[in-house]
Design an enzyme around this catalytic site. Sequence first.
Site, PDB file in Angstrom:
ATOM      1  N   ASP A 104      -0.024  -4.045   6.179  1.00 54.34           N
ATOM      2  CA  ASP A 104      -0.656  -3.581   7.422  1.00 54.34           C
ATOM      3  C   ASP A 104      -2.109  -4.055   7.526  1.00 54.34           C
ATOM      4  O   ASP A 104      -2.957  -3.372   8.101  1.00 54.34           O
ATOM      5  CB  ASP A 104      -0.631  -2.042   7.496  1.00 54.34           C
TER       6      ASP A 104
ATOM      7  N   HIS B 292       1.470   3.890   2.025  1.00 54.22           N
ATOM      8  CA  HIS B 292       2.043   4.615   3.164  1.00 54.22           C
ATOM      9  C   HIS B 292       3.569   4.707   3.073  1.00 54.22           C
ATOM     10  O   HIS B 292       4.233   3.782   2.601  1.00 54.22           O
ATOM     11  CB  HIS B 292       1.629   3.957   4.482  1.00 54.22           C
TER      12      HIS B 292
ATOM     13  N   HIS C 267      -7.365  -0.889   5.576  1.00 56.66           N
ATOM     14  CA  HIS C 267      -6.346  -0.006   6.172  1.00 56.66           C
ATOM     15  C   HIS C 267      -6.167   1.202   5.250  1.00 56.66           C
ATOM     16  O   HIS C 267      -6.163   2.348   5.690  1.00 56.66           O
ATOM     17  CB  HIS C 267      -5.051  -0.798   6.338  1.00 56.66           C
TER      18      HIS C 267
ATOM     19  N   ASP D 274       5.966   4.427   5.118  1.00 53.72           N
ATOM     20  CA  ASP D 274       6.816   3.390   5.718  1.00 53.72           C
ATOM     21  C   ASP D 274       6.753   2.069   4.941  1.00 53.72           C
ATOM     22  O   ASP D 274       7.258   1.049   5.397  1.00 53.72           O
ATOM     23  CB  ASP D 274       6.442   3.176   7.200  1.00 53.72           C
ATOM     24  N   HIS D 275       6.154   2.110   3.733  1.00 52.49           N
ATOM     25  CA  HIS D 275       6.098   0.928   2.872  1.00 52.49           C
ATOM     26  C   HIS D 275       6.656   1.208   1.474  1.00 52.49           C
ATOM     27  O   HIS D 275       7.001   0.280   0.748  1.00 52.49           O
ATOM     28  CB  HIS D 275       4.661   0.406   2.781  1.00 52.49           C
TER      29      HIS D 275
ATOM     30  N   HIS E  83       0.847  -1.205   0.000  1.00 46.22           N
ATOM     31  CA  HIS E  83       0.000   0.000   0.000  1.00 46.22           C
ATOM     32  C   HIS E  83       0.874   1.244   0.000  1.00 46.22           C
ATOM     33  O   HIS E  83       2.098   1.143   0.071  1.00 46.22           O
ATOM     34  CB  HIS E  83      -0.998  -0.021   1.161  1.00 46.22           C
TER      35      HIS E  83
ATOM     36  N   HIS F 249       4.933  -5.009  10.475  1.00 46.45           N
ATOM     37  CA  HIS F 249       5.325  -4.367  11.739  1.00 46.45           C
ATOM     38  C   HIS F 249       5.442  -5.372  12.886  1.00 46.45           C
ATOM     39  O   HIS F 249       4.705  -6.358  12.927  1.00 46.45           O
ATOM     40  CB  HIS F 249       4.297  -3.298  12.147  1.00 46.45           C
TER      41      HIS F 249
HETATM   42 FE    FE Z   1       2.853   0.562   8.099  1.00 44.97          FE
HETATM   43 ZN    ZN Z   2       0.153   1.493   6.587  1.00 44.49          ZN
END
Ligand code: FE
Ligand code: ZN
Length: 256
Positions: A132, A57, A113, A59-60, A55, A170
């Site tokens: 996530d 975000h 999410h 942090d991805h 996805h 995570h």
């Molecule tokens: Fe994340």
């Molecule tokens: Zn995320």
Amino acid sequence: MLEILQIPALHDNYIYLVHEPNGWATAVIDPAVAEPVLQALDEKGWKLTHILNTHHHGDHVGGNIELKRKTSCAIVAVARDKERIPGIDVEVHEGDIIGLGHADAQVLDVPGHTSGHIAFWFADENALFCGDTLFGLGCGRLFEGHAEEMWASLEKIRALPPSTRIYCAHEYTQANGRFALEMEPENQALQERVAKVAALRKRNVPTIPSLLEEELATNPFLRPHSLDIRRRLGLTGVADWRVFAEIRHRKDSFAG
Ligand code: FE
Ligand code: ZN
């Protein structure tokens, strides 16, 4: 046989390198950052061929552009979110198959999410990279989707073989365990898992991947049918997704 390398990044992210030795293909799943990925590739002597994003975000996808620039790999991500995926090359949909050398990953649509969230399922390897969507003893927050949609996504994961290894993005398992025990304190498998997780984290050992089988037995977000959970929430005789919605709602404001 795939070789899977787990790289801890940022505060609690996991980046995964997936290497298929015969076809000489290597993918990275959700590169939060580029540097540790480049370092691992270098140490292994692998050449990056694909980035697979679950996805949009940061942090991805944070490492997408630098990795693409340095390795000329192809970036594979969900068509629906193509504007939000830096450097996307291949737009995929539910059911698409991504060839990684001689291994295949199937794309599963798992929105909730975010509105465009996918998982990569290597059926022959019993491995699911779910970003996530599902976590150890938890699930992702509903940032762009609603509970009924997320529940449908989790049901899709629930239907996979119980021996599936869950590679989520995570390390949240220990904190999730505190909430899970609030929901279902009488669940003995959950009590045992929480103790096991605490012991692992004390030595800084990852609790991920987990097995779908243990998530089914202990993760409250996969257990809205549990009579103990339903009684505790005062929700008997309603659809599973409504119980799921209440569990998610309570987790959002859980302080423990
Ligand atoms: Fe994340
Ligand atoms: Zn995320």
